[in-house]
Structure formats: C-alpha cells, structure tokens
Design a protein around this motif. Structure first.
Motif, PDB file in Angstrom:
ATOM      1  N   SER A 412       0.971   9.191 -14.071  1.00 56.56           N
ATOM      2  CA  SER A 412       1.293   8.270 -14.820  1.00 56.56           C
ATOM      3  C   SER A 412       1.203   6.570 -13.812  1.00 56.56           C
ATOM      4  O   SER A 412       0.040   5.935 -13.853  1.00 56.56           O
ATOM      5  N   LEU A 413       1.746   7.095 -13.333  1.00 51.83           N
ATOM      6  CA  LEU A 413       2.650   5.717 -12.769  1.00 51.83           C
ATOM      7  C   LEU A 413       1.368   5.293 -11.178  1.00 51.83           C
ATOM      8  O   LEU A 413       0.409   4.735 -11.041  1.00 51.83           O
ATOM      9  N   ASN A 414       0.965   6.277 -10.988  1.00 52.45           N
ATOM     10  CA  ASN A 414      -0.449   6.753  -9.857  1.00 52.45           C
ATOM     11  C   ASN A 414      -1.048   5.783 -10.589  1.00 52.45           C
ATOM     12  O   ASN A 414      -2.261   5.809  -9.437  1.00 52.45           O
ATOM     13  N   LYS A 415      -1.624   6.799 -12.103  1.00 52.65           N
ATOM     14  CA  LYS A 415      -2.922   5.760 -12.251  1.00 52.65           C
ATOM     15  C   LYS A 415      -2.446   4.143 -12.793  1.00 52.65           C
ATOM     16  O   LYS A 415      -4.522   3.692 -12.499  1.00 52.65           O
ATOM     17  N   HIS A 416      -2.089   4.090 -13.092  1.00 51.09           N
ATOM     18  CA  HIS A 416      -1.414   2.088 -12.980  1.00 51.09           C
ATOM     19  C   HIS A 416      -1.912   1.633 -11.380  1.00 51.09           C
ATOM     20  O   HIS A 416      -2.250   0.752 -11.306  1.00 51.09           O
ATOM     21  N   LEU A 417      -0.906   2.374 -10.723  1.00 48.41           N
ATOM     22  CA  LEU A 417      -1.564   1.711  -9.775  1.00 48.41           C
ATOM     23  C   LEU A 417      -2.842   1.673  -8.629  1.00 48.41           C
ATOM     24  O   LEU A 417      -3.397   1.035  -8.332  1.00 48.41           O
ATOM     25  N   ASN A 418      -3.361   3.090  -9.188  1.00 48.19           N
ATOM     26  CA  ASN A 418      -4.935   2.408  -8.498  1.00 48.19           C
ATOM     27  C   ASN A 418      -5.695   0.924  -9.400  1.00 48.19           C
ATOM     28  O   ASN A 418      -6.283   1.131  -8.718  1.00 48.19           O
ATOM     29  N   GLU A 419      -5.237   1.306 -10.757  1.00 48.01           N
ATOM     30  CA  GLU A 419      -6.261   0.062 -11.518  1.00 48.01           C
ATOM     31  C   GLU A 419      -5.644  -0.786 -10.892  1.00 48.01           C
ATOM     32  O   GLU A 419      -6.572  -2.103 -10.987  1.00 48.01           O
ATOM     33  N   ILE A 420      -4.999  -1.767 -10.044  1.00 47.76           N
ATOM     34  CA  ILE A 420      -3.633  -2.542  -9.655  1.00 47.76           C
ATOM     35  C   ILE A 420      -5.181  -2.521  -8.492  1.00 47.76           C
ATOM     36  O   ILE A 420      -5.287  -3.849  -7.943  1.00 47.76           O
ATOM     37  N   LYS A 421      -5.127  -1.740  -7.865  1.00 46.64           N
ATOM     38  CA  LYS A 421      -5.708  -1.538  -6.593  1.00 46.64           C
ATOM     39  C   LYS A 421      -5.463  -1.989  -4.942  1.00 46.64           C
ATOM     40  O   LYS A 421      -3.951  -1.772  -4.979  1.00 46.64           O
ATOM     41  N   ASP A 422      -6.232  -2.651  -4.523  1.00 45.20           N
ATOM     42  CA  ASP A 422      -5.144  -3.625  -2.956  1.00 45.20           C
ATOM     43  C   ASP A 422      -4.169  -5.014  -3.508  1.00 45.20           C
ATOM     44  O   ASP A 422      -4.361  -5.333  -2.450  1.00 45.20           O
ATOM     45  N   LYS A 423      -4.491  -5.156  -4.357  1.00 47.95           N
ATOM     46  CA  LYS A 423      -4.266  -6.782  -5.064  1.00 47.95           C
ATOM     47  C   LYS A 423      -2.865  -6.010  -4.672  1.00 47.95           C
ATOM     48  O   LYS A 423      -2.245  -5.501  -4.784  1.00 47.95           O
ATOM     49  N   THR A 424      -1.821  -7.243  -3.901  1.00 52.46           N
ATOM     50  CA  THR A 424      -0.796  -7.478  -4.278  1.00 52.46           C
ATOM     51  C   THR A 424       0.091  -7.769  -5.037  1.00 52.46           C
ATOM     52  O   THR A 424       0.104  -9.512  -5.311  1.00 52.46           O
ATOM     53  N   THR A 425       0.470  -7.478  -5.860  1.00 52.60           N
ATOM     54  CA  THR A 425       1.204  -8.666  -7.406  1.00 52.60           C
ATOM     55  C   THR A 425       3.082  -7.834  -7.355  1.00 52.60           C
ATOM     56  O   THR A 425       3.412  -6.657  -6.223  1.00 52.60           O
ATOM     57  N   ASP A 426       4.203  -8.630  -7.243  1.00 54.15           N
ATOM     58  CA  ASP A 426       5.255  -7.571  -8.705  1.00 54.15           C
ATOM     59  C   ASP A 426       4.977  -6.981  -8.760  1.00 54.15           C
ATOM     60  O   ASP A 426       5.603  -5.762  -8.257  1.00 54.15           O
ATOM     61  N   GLU A 427       4.086  -6.391  -9.995  1.00 49.23           N
ATOM     62  CA  GLU A 427       3.928  -5.328 -10.895  1.00 49.23           C
ATOM     63  C   GLU A 427       3.671  -4.198  -9.647  1.00 49.23           C
ATOM     64  O   GLU A 427       3.806  -2.787  -9.890  1.00 49.23           O
ATOM     65  N   LYS A 428       3.118  -4.113  -8.428  1.00 49.74           N
ATOM     66  CA  LYS A 428       2.009  -3.128  -7.903  1.00 49.74           C
ATOM     67  C   LYS A 428       3.625  -2.927  -6.957  1.00 49.74           C
ATOM     68  O   LYS A 428       4.062  -1.349  -6.546  1.00 49.74           O
ATOM     69  N   ALA A 429       4.255  -3.852  -6.467  1.00 50.28           N
ATOM     70  CA  ALA A 429       5.779  -3.342  -5.550  1.00 50.28           C
ATOM     71  C   ALA A 429       6.874  -2.516  -6.946  1.00 50.28           C
ATOM     72  O   ALA A 429       7.528  -1.436  -6.074  1.00 50.28           O
ATOM     73  N   ARG A 430       6.838  -2.692  -7.886  1.00 49.58           N
ATOM     74  CA  ARG A 430       7.623  -2.340  -8.850  1.00 49.58           C
ATOM     75  C   ARG A 430       6.686  -0.814  -9.562  1.00 49.58           C
ATOM     76  O   ARG A 430       7.960  -0.315  -8.864  1.00 49.58           O
ATOM     77  N   LEU A 431       6.122  -0.485  -9.232  1.00 56.07           N
ATOM     78  CA  LEU A 431       5.556   0.653  -9.003  1.00 56.07           C
ATOM     79  C   LEU A 431       5.663   1.646  -8.437  1.00 56.07           C
ATOM     80  O   LEU A 431       6.042   2.993  -8.084  1.00 56.07           O
ATOM     81  N   GLU A 432       5.327   0.747  -6.575  1.00 53.84           N
ATOM     82  CA  GLU A 432       5.853   1.942  -5.450  1.00 53.84           C
ATOM     83  C   GLU A 432       7.201   2.468  -5.560  1.00 53.84           C
ATOM     84  O   GLU A 432       7.430   2.952  -5.438  1.00 53.84           O
ATOM     85  N   LYS A 433       7.803   1.087  -5.319  1.00 58.04           N
ATOM     86  CA  LYS A 433       9.242   1.503  -5.592  1.00 58.04           C
ATOM     87  C   LYS A 433       9.717   2.711  -6.845  1.00 58.04           C
ATOM     88  O   LYS A 433      11.081   3.977  -6.664  1.00 58.04           O
ATOM     89  N   GLU A 434       9.373   2.746  -7.977  1.00 54.45           N
ATOM     90  CA  GLU A 434       9.508   3.574  -8.873  1.00 54.45           C
ATOM     91  C   GLU A 434       9.048   5.304  -8.406  1.00 54.45           C
ATOM     92  O   GLU A 434       9.507   6.004  -8.728  1.00 54.45           O
ATOM     93  N   ILE A 435       7.735   4.561  -8.234  1.00 54.27           N
ATOM     94  CA  ILE A 435       7.198   6.428  -7.721  1.00 54.27           C
ATOM     95  C   ILE A 435       8.045   7.083  -6.026  1.00 54.27           C
ATOM     96  O   ILE A 435       8.090   8.357  -6.534  1.00 54.27           O
TER      97      ILE A 435
END
Length: 465
Positions: A412-435
């Motif tokens: 689920s987390l990787n699917k969400h991260l995939n949807e963000i693509k290459d954009k640098t956002t707080d949400e992306k950083a949060r997902l990467e940390k959680e992963i």
C-alpha cells in the motif's frame, strides 16, 4: 594440436594423442604439474566439436570450453600431481557447472581458490576470473579433511599476488562443498547459509510449483508497442484490443512495486487466426523480413506472425509474484493485474504476501548474494534455477500473519509513493520514512522465524554493506 580432442575424424590433423606424444610421462603415471590459461570460448561456438566433447565425464551441452580443460588436465596428472588454471569462476554456481563441480570434488583436493570477482584481469573481457589450484587425489579421507585456502582479491594494484592472497585469505573445509552451488565464504557465513537450509524447504517445494520465465517474443521491436501504437491499432480495428496485453520489462519491477510504463504486447499466441485481426496483421507485415529469420519461423515451427511458443500463458492470468533477473537487491513484487512479462523477468505462481515479505528481506538478500552468480557492477543474476532453491520457512499461522500484514502495508505504501512519482513533497518524505521503518520490522520478524541470533544478524548485515 587440439589438446582436448584426439579423434582425427573430429579434429582432423590437429587431433592430439597425449599417450603418443608424451609416452614416457604417461607410462610413469602422468605429469607432476599441469598449468593452464584456456581461451574463453562460449558453448555456442563448439557445435562442430560436440561429438569429441561427449566422451568427457563432465559433458554438458551448455559447458563453455574451459570446463573440458579441467577434466583433461586432471586426467593427465599422476597421483598427488598439481593442476592450476585461470578461468571464469561462473562454474561454481551455474547449473551447467554441476558435472564439473562433482568431478573436481571426486578427484581432487582443492588447494587454493583465488577469486578476482569482476576485477579486469583481462582488459578486453569481463570473465569474472579465478585461479584454482587442485591436487589429484584418489584418497576419499584426504579429500574430505582438506582445508581450502580462499582469497578474494580486492584490487589489481598489488606489488605481489602472493602477499595479496596472504592478506585476504581464509580457510573452509572441502567437506562443506557438494555438487550443488559452491559458496566460497568463511565458515561463519557458510554456517548461517546451512542453518537457513536446515530449518526450511526450497521455494519450489513451498509453492509446490515451478517458476516460469517471462515471454520471449522472437523479435521485440515487432511485438512490444507503446500506448500511441496501441490506440492506433484499436482505432483501426476494435478487435485488436482482444490481443493487446499490458506488458512489463524487468526494469518495471521493483521491491513491492510495479511501475507500469504503458508498454503492451501484441499477443499473437500459438494457433491464432491472424486474419481476424487485420490491423494487427498489417502492422506486423512491416517487420516480416525480420520475423522470417527468427529460428522457429525459418525452421517452419510456427508462422511468421506468432510469438515464440509458450505452454504456460495461463500462469500470467492469476495473481503472482514477479521479479527481474538482474538485481542489486531483491526486487519482488505482487502483480494482481494479469500483466504479461518479458523474458528478462520471472514469475512465481503464488500470491502469498508472507512469501513476498520473506523474499524481500535482508536475510534472503544475504542468501541470494551467496548463491546467485555475480555480474558486472555488483549486480546478481536471479535466474529461476537459483531462486527456486531459496530456503523458505513453512508458515506458522501466528508468525506468518505478522509478516503478511506488514508486507500488505508495504504494498500500500509503495503504491501511494508510486502515485506521487518524482515530486519532492512532505508526503513523499513521510512515506519513505514509513517504508524504511516497516522494512526494518519485516527483517526482524524474518530473522526471528529462521532463528537468526544477534551475532549472526551482525555478520549478515556487514556482508551486505
């Protein structure tokens, strides 16, 4: 002369009979020492000598030339004579090297194994060279009790190879090797590998199925198409949609994640009635001259417009675990969208998230690095014959549920991260940390079920650095 083949019917005037040319030596039992640096010739170029090689104990239709120099060289020795050769190290892990590994173990003591990894010993070729020194021995006890000196050379910038070997050497018991893949690592590493194997079953046994290779088209440029071409073909003939399938290459498959790049396969399966798909037929006609020279077409095995034969297409139509062949780390993903995959990847006919979690763990990364063939750039070759033997612990309901749930969260987390693509956002950083956190938790659960101690965990993780 031809030092490997003594039959004039095969080698002509170059046929070389050692018993005639070195009569006194052979009557005395053989040579004291044989040293070799054979040419690197792949098996595809050996067809005309096949009958000569079939006489060898180690014969295998996929052996490269250097393999036969082992048998010839060892057979030319007297008892306790030495054989030293510089060759590709690939034979220690590949399936085609099995007969050679058995022959070496049954006839010699392995004295030294000097591994150069991917260092460019020969400037014009990447051959993963090693120097192996063997002592001919018919004494089973001596062979079993033999200690092998192993050295993994770190650089070619040494003043003296003997000193480099001395500074990197360690020993393992020859008794630890069998004719399966050789792991030339110190005893601590070998003990962990063997412990994993003792408490588990092979992946193939765990799923009670075999693994399957992705689809070989025969000519990729004709059958693999992009989104624009797909749309044009459907626009010309709605029927085209029935045989255009979503398609993955090895590069599209990541850990817990599939990055669909909008590639499609023209699925002209065996027996297709091509005239029912006129737009597809017209499109493929552009490639007919190339398709006509595909081996199966040239030899009248199937019509020019069909894909190479495949008896397991139906396996792609169920949820499955997919993985690419070439990897720096495990890249196993769950495919629930019936993608077809290219031959640079493989499929495991299972949708087990428990299995997915184990396959992507550090522990299995460690095992893969010790059993899969090393490629250039520290990549590893995850061919199905290696992966099908990965050790998998049979499921314990309570313990497997924990891994299953965490692997599901990873998807689920990787699917969400995939949807963000290459954009640098707080949400992306949060997902990467959680992963990262979840990855660590799965690793700890996997260590636990395999009974890996803290000390062993340290050895594993240091070996992956």
């Amino acid at each position: 002369g031809n030092s490997l083949i003594d039959d004039p019917a095969i080698a002509g005037e170059r046929a070389f009979k050692w018993d005639n040319e070195f009569k006194d030596v052979m009557m005395d039992g053989g040579f004291d020492v044989v040293i070799g640096n054979p040419p690197y010739v792949r098996q595809e170029q050996l067809e005309k000598y096949k009958k000569g090689f079939e006489k060898y104990v180690i014969y295998n239709g996929t052996n490269d030339l250097y393999a036969y120099f082992f048998e010839r060289g060892i057979n030319l020795l007297k008892e306790n004579g030495y054989f030293a050769i510089i060759v590709s190290s690939k034979f220690i892990k590949t399936r085609y090297g099995k007969e050679l590994r058995r022959f070496i173990l049954n006839n010699t003591q392995i004295i030294q194994f000097i591994d150069f990894g991917e260092l460019p010993v020969f400037e014009d070729a990447t051959t993963y060279p090693c120097i192996i020194i063997l002592k001919k021995s018919s004494n089973v006890k001596k062979r079993k009790e033999n200690k092998i000196l192993i050295s993994k050379v770190r650089t070619l910038n040494f003043a003296n190879l003997r000193e480099e070997v001395s500074s990197t050497k360690f020993y393992i018991s020859q008794e630890m090797l069998n004719d399966e893949s050789w792991v030339m690592e110190d005893n601590k590493i070998n003990n962990i590998k063997q412990k994993m194997e003792r408490v588990s079953v092979t992946l193939k046994k765990f799923i009670n199925e075999k693994l399957y290779r992705g689809i070989t088209t025969g000519y990729n440029d004709a059958f693999i198409i992009d989104e624009k071409t797909k749309n044009n073909l459907i626009q010309k003939d709605k029927n085209s949609e029935k045989i255009i399938k979503k398609f993955l290459t090895g590069k599209n498959i990541k850990r817990y994640n599939i990055k669909f790049n909008k590639l499609y396969l023209i699925f002209t399966y065996t027996g297709i009635k091509i005239d029912e798909f006129p737009a597809i037929k017209d499109y493929l006609l552009k490639f007919k001259s190339k398709l006509d020279v595909v081996w199966e077409v040239k030899n009248k095995k199937h019509p020019w417009y069909e894909l190479r034969g495949c008896s397991y297409y139906h396996k792609f139509e169920s949820p499955k675990i997919v993985f690419p062949r070439i990897n720096l780390q495990p890249n196993f993903a769950l495919d629930s969208n019936n993608h077809l995959t290219q031959d640079s990847s493989f499929i495991i006919p299972s949708s087990s998230k428990y299995l997915l979690g184990i396959l992507n763990s550090k522990l299995l990364h460690f095992y893969a690095n010790k059993t899969c063939s090393l490629l250039r750039g520290n990549y590893y070759d995850y061919r199905y014959q290696y992966v099908e033997n990965f050790p998998i612990i049979n499921e314990d309901k309570k313990k497997s549920k924990i891994i299953e749930e965490k692997a599901d969260n990873m998807l689920s987390l990787n699917k969400h991260l995939n949807e963000i693509k290459d954009k640098t956002t707080d949400e992306k950083a949060r997902l990467e940390k959680e992963i990262q956190k979840l990855d660590y938790e799965i690793d700890q659960e996997v260590y636990k079920i395999y009974g890996i101690t803290k000390e062993e965990q340290k050895i594993i993780e240091e070996s992956l650095e």
